[in-house]
Design an enzyme around this catalytic site. Sequence first.
Site, PDB file in Angstrom:
ATOM      1  CB  SER A  32      42.015  16.552   7.106  1.00 34.27           C
ATOM      2  OG  SER A  32      42.429  15.307   7.617  1.00 34.27           O
ATOM      3  CG  ASP A  92      52.100  17.440  24.716  1.00 37.23           C
ATOM      4  OD1 ASP A  92      52.918  16.815  25.408  1.00 37.23           O
ATOM      5  OD2 ASP A  92      50.871  17.396  24.893  1.00 37.23           O
ATOM      6  CE1 TYR A 151      47.440  17.626  31.175  1.00 45.63           C
ATOM      7  CE2 TYR A 151      46.512  19.839  31.183  1.00 45.63           C
ATOM      8  CZ  TYR A 151      47.588  18.992  31.077  1.00 45.63           C
ATOM      9  OH  TYR A 151      48.840  19.519  30.878  1.00 45.63           O
TER      10      TYR A 151
HETATM   11  C1  GLA Z   1      49.388  16.377  28.030  1.00 48.13           C
HETATM   12  C2  GLA Z   1      49.698  17.869  28.054  1.00 48.13           C
HETATM   13  C3  GLA Z   1      51.162  18.115  28.459  1.00 48.13           C
HETATM   14  C4  GLA Z   1      51.514  17.360  29.739  1.00 48.13           C
HETATM   15  C5  GLA Z   1      51.073  15.894  29.651  1.00 48.13           C
HETATM   16  C6  GLA Z   1      51.259  15.163  30.950  1.00 48.13           C
HETATM   17  O1  GLA Z   1      50.107  15.747  27.006  1.00 48.13           O
HETATM   18  O2  GLA Z   1      49.457  18.450  26.801  1.00 48.13           O
HETATM   19  O3  GLA Z   1      51.393  19.501  28.597  1.00 48.13           O
HETATM   20  O4  GLA Z   1      50.984  17.997  30.864  1.00 48.13           O
HETATM   21  O5  GLA Z   1      49.718  15.779  29.272  1.00 48.13           O
HETATM   22  O6  GLA Z   1      52.605  15.085  31.276  1.00 48.13           O
END
Ligand code: GLA
Length: 387
Positions: free
Chosen positions: A67, A172, A222
């Site tokens: 990279s 994402d 998370y």
């Molecule tokens: C991160 C996760 C997603 C989503 C967002 C919050 O980006 O990768 O899948 O849960 O947080 O919306």
Amino acid sequence: MQINELKEEFRMLYGSGEIRTFTSPGRVNLIGEHIDYNGGYVLPCALGFGTYACARKRNDRKINFASTNFHLKVEVDIDEIKFSESDEWANYPKGVIVEIMKKGYKISGMDILVSGNIPNGAGLSSSASLEMLMAVIIDNLFNEGKLDRIELVKLCQRAENTFVGVNCGIMDQFAIGMGKQNKAILLDCNTLKYNYCNVDLKDNCLVILDTNKRRALNESKYNERRAECEEALRILQTQKQINALCELSIEEFNEMEKLIKEDNARKRAKHAVYENERTKEAYKYLNEGKIEKFGKLLAASHNSLRDLYEVSGKELDTIVDEALKAKGCLGARMTGAGFGGCAIAIVKKAKLDNFIDIVRENYKSKIGYEPSFYLSGIGDGTEEIYS
Ligand code: GLA
């Protein structure tokens, strides 16, 4: 870095011969935050900048990763891929390779050089960008570009869940793999049905405001938030047959919320149900060109992420507050997982320079360092560059 410079660096590293080039965007989510894993609607779009790669097939089973952003080079044998902390960034593409092999898709040795301009930990999905990049390289180098794109999206999510160990939802990878220029994607995360929607903000523009407070998703809360939502769902399921929190309407939730005795679980669930409704409404307003109403929903989304979901933080709250106070701002909110990273704002083009100056100054005086601003357009999803 320009693609030609990247090619030159690739030649210096791996020698001359054919070079294929690829690009994979970052993403922002306009609204619908923390509800992809609750079966809700999200409204993300791919950015006009991202991660780039040069790649070439090898005649053996070795993969070389390098990279321009990190010194670390990693060499792996395709048949012996394991997660290793010390391989740092290369664990993302390694995870994708493992999932590709599980599906039985074709793959062989490769030399790869990547170069990214998505700031890491800024909530713009540099990791999903890298994952989709790897998947599309393998698709185009070994499978004639014929692999189903949504299968690749799902496989990249699995790579992040099982190999890297972040329990992320599908948003994402979907936004990055399926993005289209000037369009947002309304994605139903329950069914994966989707609609593209023109992002025509009229005399306004989309500004990305980076708090410059970095976060690492796997170290954040998370997974804890996901667990709290699962707990709320389990309780509600004793009363109603549902598979995900976002199957509930606001009215249904209001009737049932007292069943959830634990405060945090109830607050998280409430955010999910209300945010889902906001997202559907926002999509409607965007389609109808009602940008002021759209902006108001962004601000409401931020409040809910701050007070109910508790994934904001001092830096994100400050930048959103300062943005909302500035002239010409129609709405602002944190975007992505939160706890740092970026916010977005919809700002009148005519007030943009002034907006940036004021927010920069006020944020700096409260937080102690400057934020960054990105005026990215909305770009296409991951693809090979033919030039
Ligand atoms: C991160 C996760 C997603 C989503 C967002 C919050 O980006 O990768 O899948 O849960 O947080 O919306």
